[in-house]
Scaffold this active site. Structure first.
Site, PDB file in Angstrom:
ATOM      1  N   HIS A  93     -27.294  12.932 -13.336  1.00 19.81           N
ATOM      2  CA  HIS A  93     -27.342  14.208 -14.105  1.00 19.81           C
ATOM      3  C   HIS A  93     -26.377  15.117 -13.212  1.00 19.81           C
ATOM      4  CE1 HIS A  93     -29.817  18.351 -15.396  1.00 19.81           C
ATOM      5  NE2 HIS A  93     -29.983  17.121 -16.710  1.00 19.81           N
ATOM      6  N   ASP A 155     -35.074  23.352 -11.130  1.00 23.89           N
ATOM      7  CA  ASP A 155     -35.420  24.095 -12.094  1.00 23.89           C
ATOM      8  C   ASP A 155     -36.004  22.830 -13.136  1.00 23.89           C
ATOM      9  OD1 ASP A 155     -35.062  26.950 -11.218  1.00 23.89           O
ATOM     10  OD2 ASP A 155     -33.590  27.285 -11.656  1.00 23.89           O
ATOM     11  N   GLU A 271     -35.101  34.027  -9.876  1.00 21.39           N
ATOM     12  CA  GLU A 271     -34.648  34.084 -10.101  1.00 21.39           C
ATOM     13  C   GLU A 271     -34.212  34.992 -11.462  1.00 21.39           C
ATOM     14  OE1 GLU A 271     -34.023  29.923 -12.369  1.00 21.39           O
ATOM     15  OE2 GLU A 271     -34.639  29.421 -10.173  1.00 21.39           O
TER      16      GLU A 271
END
Length: 525
Positions: A93, A155, A271
């Site tokens: 990632h 997340d 957030e």
């Protein structure tokens, strides 16, 4: 026999391309249990990452079965006259080729050789021991069997433990529990010398703090002991909107200041995100808002083209009194200054909330919108300059097309261990601003990779011109001078530890911090 022949082919290819002065039988004597592969599928997979902007082919890919496999490979690279680079890859990632390696070996930590130990939960001591390539979603599944869960998250749960601990690991819990690197008891690490060392704050502390947030420069994490807490069963998930940036940041900063208050007097997750494109209000990473009842910016009485969304949750248990949850949430919301008509609430299982982004991923995959370039830019912005950043970037550079979510939320610096390798702004509170955008080839110039990359460059130039002392999270630089500026006062410490734990600069060369010291080449860049 076929497997052995394939391994021999992989070894010979490695020797020819990298130039090792070794006999192929030396690799067999090393005794790797896992699989060393030159299969075109493995090579192709390891040559790309989530960013889809950089391609670098390794010579081979190792699927390790144990930490010893990783150690034997690195020791071979370290001790051989010519040497070769080694890079750990979890879920791939990274954004700018940080997990890639040229003329070397990628160690594929996720989906390893099959014999890596499964997560081991200590129910009494409230921790879990996990393989470095384990995905967080699988860690969660293991700990939930005991009614426990890690304290701090990212997340997206389909990331490897070693990958996030090498960067920081942040989400809406960081204001309270700190990043994931602040919730690790100990690790097993394979250094650039091929040594397997157990480290913690009390045992090999220099290695422990170096590796956490160390971008893979000092060792490969093969085991991590993660702190746990009792897992809530459900989540009250709330979103409210603001048209006034000052009110938005004031409320966020107020909420994170409650981190030392009792559970009942604070939210568990905080957030925010920026909406400069009206379409995103109904499509932001999940189906939070019902498509049958879309939210219209114009219906909220908002002035200006930019809206800000505060996203907060309250965790609770099945045995919790619903009325007490209503009361706690209501008391906190009364102190906030959002647009009254913009409050949206839903209740859902804790696991569903944590795994919310994966559900959005599946929808994007079905439309062919996931495997596209991702020119992401993640910045830590000091609190004192966040309003200037808003004016110059959100209301200036970005225009009204974003091609993806823009996160913005504050964190408390005292929740970060200054001994780790991560660098953050020198203020008590700083913001993450994450432009998580996807480049699309659909004919719209503002959504192309070139346009979005140019915007990223303009944002960084703006910060430099205005002396907004941002720090990149998941940093990407191309010169040693830039890396020295990034680390600032920590640079000499980073360099010293590199020489101690990876003196030949074998590890994570895709980060482009240190040039490998192979042969007679002894440059730092």
């Amino acid at each position: 026999m076929a497997a052995k022949l394939l391994l021999l082919f992989a070894i010979c290819r490695l020797i020819v391309i990298v130039g090792l002065t070794l006999n192929p039988t030396d690799f067999f004597r090393v005794g790797i249990i896992g699989r060393l592969s030159v299969d075109p599928h493995d090579i192709t997979a390891a040559s790309m990452d989530f960013g889809k902007t950089t391609r670098t082919e390794p010579t081979a890919v190792l699927h390790p079965a144990t930490a010893d496999d990783v150690a034997k490979l690195i020791k071979l690279a370290y001790q051989s006259p010519q040497g070769f680079a080694v890079s750990a890859r979890g879920h791939g990632h990274s954004i700018n080729g940080q997990s890639q390696v040229s003329n070397g070996v990628v160690v594929q930590m996720s989906s390893s050789g099959g014999t890596a130990a499964a997560p081991e939960v200590s129910e009494n001591s409230m921790y879990v021991d996990v393989w470095g390539g384990e995905l967080w979603i699988d860690v969660l599944k293991s700990t939930l069997q005991y009614g426990l869960a890690p304290k701090s998250w990212t997340d997206y749960l389909y990331l490897s433990v070693g990958g996030t601990l090498s960067n920081g690991g942040i989400s809406g819990q960081a204001f309270n529990h700190g990043p994931q690197i602040s919730n690790v008891h100990e690790m097993d690490v394979v250094t650039g010398k091929g040594q397997v060392l157990t480290c913690s704050k009390n045992k090999n502390p220099e290695l422990f703090h170096s590796v956490l947030g160390g971008l893979g420069q000092f060792g490969i994490i093969t085991r991590a002991r993660i702190a746990l807490e009792p897992s809530p069963q459900r989540v009250r998930w709330i979103r409210v909107l603001y048209s006034n940036f000052t009110a938005f940041t004031h409320d966020q900063e107020y909420l994170i200041s409650l981190h030392n208050h009792p559970q009942s007097e604070k939210f568990d997750y905080i957030e925010g995100f920026v909406i400069v494109d009206e379409g995103l209000i109904n499509n932001w990473r999940s189906s939070f808002f019902s498509p049958k009842n879309p939210v219209k910016i114009s219906s909220l009485g908002a002035s200006g083209k930019v809206l800000y969304c505060l996203e907060i949750t309250k965790n609770y248990y099945d045995l919790s009194n619903p009325e007490s949850i209503d009361q706690e949430v209501g008391d906190l919301l009364k102190k906030l200054n959002y647009i009254p008509a913009s409050e949206f609430t839903t209740d859902l299982p804790y696991v569903d909330f944590l795994d919310r982004v994966h559900k959005a991923e599946l929808k994007l995959r079905s439309k062919g919108l996931w495997e596209v370039p991702h020119p992401w830019l993640n910045l830590f912005v000091p609190k004192s300059r966040i309003a200037d950043f808003d004016e110059g970037v959100f209301k200036g550079i970005l225009g009204n097309k974003t091609s993806g979510p823009i996160l913005i939320y504050p964190m408390n610096k005292n929740k970060w261990d200054e001994k780790s390798s991560v660098v953050t702004p020198d203020e008590d509170v700083f913001y993450l601003v994450a432009l998580l955008r996807s480049a699309l080839d659909n004919g719209e110039e503002t959504l192309t990779l070139k346009h979005l990359s140019d915007e990223n460059r303009k944002i960084l130039e703006f910060c430099k011109e205005e002396n907004i002392k941002v720090k990149q999270y998941l940093p990407h630089y191309t010169t040693e001078k830039e890396w020295m500026e990034h680390y600032g006062e920590k640079w000499h410490q980073i360099y010293r530890k590199k020489m101690e734990f990876d003196p030949r600069h074998i590890l994570a060369t895709g980060q482009r911090i240190f040039e490998p010291r192979f042969g007679s080449d002894v440059r730092t860049w």
